[in-house]
Write a protein that holds these residues in place. Structure first.
Motif, PDB file in Angstrom:
ATOM      1  N   ALA A 243      -7.201 -44.324   5.599  1.00 55.93           N
ATOM      2  CA  ALA A 243      -8.478 -44.800   6.135  1.00 55.93           C
ATOM      3  C   ALA A 243      -9.640 -44.234   5.318  1.00 55.93           C
ATOM      4  O   ALA A 243     -10.594 -44.951   4.984  1.00 55.93           O
ATOM      5  CB  ALA A 243      -8.611 -44.404   7.607  1.00 55.93           C
ATOM      6  N   TRP A 244      -9.558 -42.953   4.990  1.00 55.05           N
ATOM      7  CA  TRP A 244     -10.603 -42.344   4.172  1.00 55.05           C
ATOM      8  C   TRP A 244     -10.600 -42.922   2.759  1.00 55.05           C
ATOM      9  O   TRP A 244     -11.654 -43.074   2.135  1.00 55.05           O
ATOM     10  CB  TRP A 244     -10.427 -40.824   4.121  1.00 55.05           C
ATOM     11  N   ALA A 245      -9.422 -43.272   2.268  1.00 56.96           N
ATOM     12  CA  ALA A 245      -9.350 -43.920   0.954  1.00 56.96           C
ATOM     13  C   ALA A 245     -10.096 -45.253   0.997  1.00 56.96           C
ATOM     14  O   ALA A 245     -10.739 -45.648   0.016  1.00 56.96           O
ATOM     15  CB  ALA A 245      -7.893 -44.142   0.558  1.00 56.96           C
ATOM     16  N   GLY A 246     -10.018 -45.920   2.140  1.00 58.53           N
ATOM     17  CA  GLY A 246     -10.751 -47.176   2.312  1.00 58.53           C
ATOM     18  C   GLY A 246     -12.253 -46.960   2.275  1.00 58.53           C
ATOM     19  O   GLY A 246     -12.995 -47.778   1.714  1.00 58.53           O
ATOM     20  N   VAL A 247     -12.705 -45.852   2.835  1.00 59.94           N
ATOM     21  CA  VAL A 247     -14.135 -45.520   2.795  1.00 59.94           C
ATOM     22  C   VAL A 247     -14.580 -45.290   1.355  1.00 59.94           C
ATOM     23  O   VAL A 247     -15.646 -45.751   0.928  1.00 59.94           O
ATOM     24  CB  VAL A 247     -14.427 -44.263   3.642  1.00 59.94           C
ATOM     25  N   ILE A 248     -13.740 -44.603   0.589  1.00 64.97           N
ATOM     26  CA  ILE A 248     -14.051 -44.355  -0.825  1.00 64.97           C
ATOM     27  C   ILE A 248     -14.082 -45.670  -1.595  1.00 64.97           C
ATOM     28  O   ILE A 248     -14.938 -45.883  -2.456  1.00 64.97           O
ATOM     29  CB  ILE A 248     -13.018 -43.393  -1.449  1.00 64.97           C
ATOM     30  N   LEU A 249     -13.154 -46.547  -1.269  1.00 62.23           N
ATOM     31  CA  LEU A 249     -13.117 -47.853  -1.919  1.00 62.23           C
ATOM     32  C   LEU A 249     -14.436 -48.599  -1.717  1.00 62.23           C
ATOM     33  O   LEU A 249     -15.001 -49.175  -2.652  1.00 62.23           O
ATOM     34  CB  LEU A 249     -11.959 -48.680  -1.356  1.00 62.23           C
ATOM     35  N   LEU A 250     -14.940 -48.560  -0.490  1.00 62.29           N
ATOM     36  CA  LEU A 250     -16.187 -49.266  -0.178  1.00 62.29           C
ATOM     37  C   LEU A 250     -17.394 -48.632  -0.856  1.00 62.29           C
ATOM     38  O   LEU A 250     -18.253 -49.329  -1.396  1.00 62.29           O
ATOM     39  CB  LEU A 250     -16.393 -49.302   1.335  1.00 62.29           C
ATOM     40  N   SER A 251     -17.457 -47.308  -0.842  1.00 64.03           N
ATOM     41  CA  SER A 251     -18.648 -46.627  -1.355  1.00 64.03           C
ATOM     42  C   SER A 251     -18.645 -46.426  -2.861  1.00 64.03           C
ATOM     43  O   SER A 251     -19.703 -46.496  -3.501  1.00 64.03           O
ATOM     44  CB  SER A 251     -18.803 -45.261  -0.663  1.00 64.03           C
ATOM     45  N   CYS A 252     -17.488 -46.188  -3.440  1.00 66.51           N
ATOM     46  CA  CYS A 252     -17.439 -45.841  -4.867  1.00 66.51           C
ATOM     47  C   CYS A 252     -16.987 -46.991  -5.771  1.00 66.51           C
ATOM     48  O   CYS A 252     -17.199 -46.936  -6.989  1.00 66.51           O
ATOM     49  CB  CYS A 252     -16.499 -44.656  -5.090  1.00 66.51           C
ATOM     50  N   ALA A 253     -16.377 -48.014  -5.208  1.00 68.45           N
ATOM     51  CA  ALA A 253     -15.945 -49.163  -6.016  1.00 68.45           C
ATOM     52  C   ALA A 253     -16.724 -50.416  -5.623  1.00 68.45           C
ATOM     53  O   ALA A 253     -17.449 -50.995  -6.436  1.00 68.45           O
ATOM     54  CB  ALA A 253     -14.445 -49.392  -5.854  1.00 68.45           C
ATOM     55  N   ALA A 254     -16.597 -50.823  -4.361  1.00 65.21           N
ATOM     56  CA  ALA A 254     -17.270 -52.043  -3.911  1.00 65.21           C
ATOM     57  C   ALA A 254     -18.790 -51.880  -3.924  1.00 65.21           C
ATOM     58  O   ALA A 254     -19.518 -52.816  -4.273  1.00 65.21           O
ATOM     59  CB  ALA A 254     -16.790 -52.406  -2.507  1.00 65.21           C
ATOM     60  N   GLY A 255     -19.268 -50.689  -3.568  1.00 64.74           N
ATOM     61  CA  GLY A 255     -20.706 -50.454  -3.521  1.00 64.74           C
ATOM     62  C   GLY A 255     -21.391 -50.647  -4.872  1.00 64.74           C
ATOM     63  O   GLY A 255     -22.294 -51.471  -5.004  1.00 64.74           O
ATOM     64  N   PRO A 256     -20.965 -49.903  -5.897  1.00 67.91           N
ATOM     65  CA  PRO A 256     -21.569 -50.091  -7.225  1.00 67.91           C
ATOM     66  C   PRO A 256     -21.403 -51.506  -7.774  1.00 67.91           C
ATOM     67  O   PRO A 256     -22.293 -52.023  -8.451  1.00 67.91           O
ATOM     68  CB  PRO A 256     -20.810 -49.073  -8.088  1.00 67.91           C
ATOM     69  N   LEU A 257     -20.258 -52.143  -7.470  1.00 65.60           N
ATOM     70  CA  LEU A 257     -20.047 -53.522  -7.914  1.00 65.60           C
ATOM     71  C   LEU A 257     -21.061 -54.447  -7.250  1.00 65.60           C
ATOM     72  O   LEU A 257     -21.632 -55.337  -7.904  1.00 65.60           O
ATOM     73  CB  LEU A 257     -18.621 -53.975  -7.580  1.00 65.60           C
ATOM     74  N   ALA A 258     -21.308 -54.231  -5.962  1.00 62.91           N
ATOM     75  CA  ALA A 258     -22.285 -55.043  -5.247  1.00 62.91           C
ATOM     76  C   ALA A 258     -23.680 -54.845  -5.817  1.00 62.91           C
ATOM     77  O   ALA A 258     -24.461 -55.804  -5.945  1.00 62.91           O
ATOM     78  CB  ALA A 258     -22.270 -54.691  -3.759  1.00 62.91           C
ATOM     79  N   VAL A 259     -23.993 -53.611  -6.187  1.00 66.60           N
ATOM     80  CA  VAL A 259     -25.301 -53.328  -6.789  1.00 66.60           C
ATOM     81  C   VAL A 259     -25.468 -54.127  -8.074  1.00 66.60           C
ATOM     82  O   VAL A 259     -26.518 -54.746  -8.314  1.00 66.60           O
ATOM     83  CB  VAL A 259     -25.445 -51.817  -7.084  1.00 66.60           C
ATOM     84  N   ARG A 260     -24.432 -54.131  -8.915  1.00 64.77           N
ATOM     85  CA  ARG A 260     -24.500 -54.883 -10.173  1.00 64.77           C
ATOM     86  C   ARG A 260     -24.684 -56.370  -9.921  1.00 64.77           C
ATOM     87  O   ARG A 260     -25.511 -57.025 -10.573  1.00 64.77           O
ATOM     88  CB  ARG A 260     -23.228 -54.665 -10.992  1.00 64.77           C
TER      89      ARG A 260
END
Length: 212
Positions: free
Chosen positions: A58-75
Motif C-alpha cells: 500500500a505504501w509502495a502505491g503511495v510512492i508510485l503516485l507521488s514520485c512517478a505519477a505525480g512528476p509525470l502529471a506535472v510534465r
C-alpha cells in the motif's frame, strides 16, 4: 548536391535506421517513469523489511503516485499549457526547470506522507533517495543538461544491490545501454550521460544506505 545537403541526408538516413529506432525504444522502456514506478514495489517485497506485506504494498502505491505519477502529471500539464516546445521528453534544458521545481514539491509531499504515516523505514529511505536525486538534478539542470535517464537507471541498480543483494549488480550493463540510447538519439552528450550515471548511483546508494 552540396556537401551540407549530403551530410543532412546522411544524418536523416542514420536517424531512421534500426539502431536509432532501437535507441528510441530503449529510452521509453528503460525510462525514468517506469523505473521509478517499479522501485517501490521491489523494496516493498523485501522480506527483511518491517510491516505486513499488504501495508508495504500500500505504501509502495503511495510512492508510485507521488514520485512517478505525480512528476509525470506535472510534465503533461506543462505540455498541455504550451510551456514546452522541445517535445514530450522536454529536450530543452531551460524548459525543464519549472516542471522539475514543481515535481520536487510533489515528491516532497510524498516524503511527508510516508514520514507522518509511519511507513516502513526502508520505503521512507527510498523516497528520501528519490527526493535527493531530484533535488541534485534540479540544481545541476539550472546550468547544465544532465541526463535524468542514466541517473535514474544507475540509481535503480544501486537500490537493487542494497535491497536484493550483490548479484543484482548483474543489471549494471543496463546503465551504459541507456547511456548509449540517449547519446544515439542526440538527447544528451557522452559527458551528460556519464555525469547522470555517477550522480544517480552515488546519491541513491548513499542516501538509502544511510537511512536503512
Amino acid at each position: 548536391m552540396n556537401v551540407d545537403a549530403a551530410a543532412d541526408m546522411t544524418d536523416e538516413v542514420r536517424r531512421g535506421g534500426p539502431a536509432y529506432r532501437l535507441a528510441k525504444v530503449l529510452g521509453v522502456v528503460l525510462g525514468p517513469g517506469l523505473l521509478v514506478s517499479v522501485q517501490p514495489f521491489i523494496v516493498a517485497l523485501d522480506q527483511n523489511g518491517d510491516g505486513t506485506l499488504a501495508a508495504r504494498l500500500a505504501w509502495a502505491g503511495v510512492i508510485l503516485l507521488s514520485c512517478a505519477a505525480g512528476p509525470l502529471a506535472v510534465r503533461e500539464i506543462w505540455i498541455l499549457r504550451g510551456k514546452v516546445t522541445s517535445g514530450r521528453r522536454v529536450h530543452e534544458r531551460t524548459e525543464r526547470l519549472a516542471p522539475l521545481t514543481v515535481a520536487l514539491g510533489v515528491v516532497a509531499a510524498g516524503v511527508a506522507a510516508l514520514h507522518f504515516g509511519h511507513a516502513p523505514a526502508d520505503l521512507r529511505a527510498l523516497v528520501w533517495a528519490m527526493l535527493a536525486g531530484l533535488l541534485v538534478t534540479r540544481v545541476v539542470t539550472a546550468v547544465w543538461k544532465i541526463s535524468v535517464h542514466t541517473a535514474v537507471m544507475a540509481g535503480t541498480v544501486a537500490i537493487l544491490v542494497l535491497v536484493v543483494g550483490p548479484w543484482a549488480a548483474l543489471a549494471t550493463p543496463l546503465v551504459p545501454l541507456v547511456a548509449w540510447s540517449r547519446v544515439r538519439t542526440r538527447a544528451h552528450t557522452l559527458a551528460q550521460v556519464v555525469a547522470g550515471a555517477i550522480m544517480g548511483a552515488g546519491v541513491a546508494y548513499s542516501v538509502f544506505a544511510a537511512l536503512t
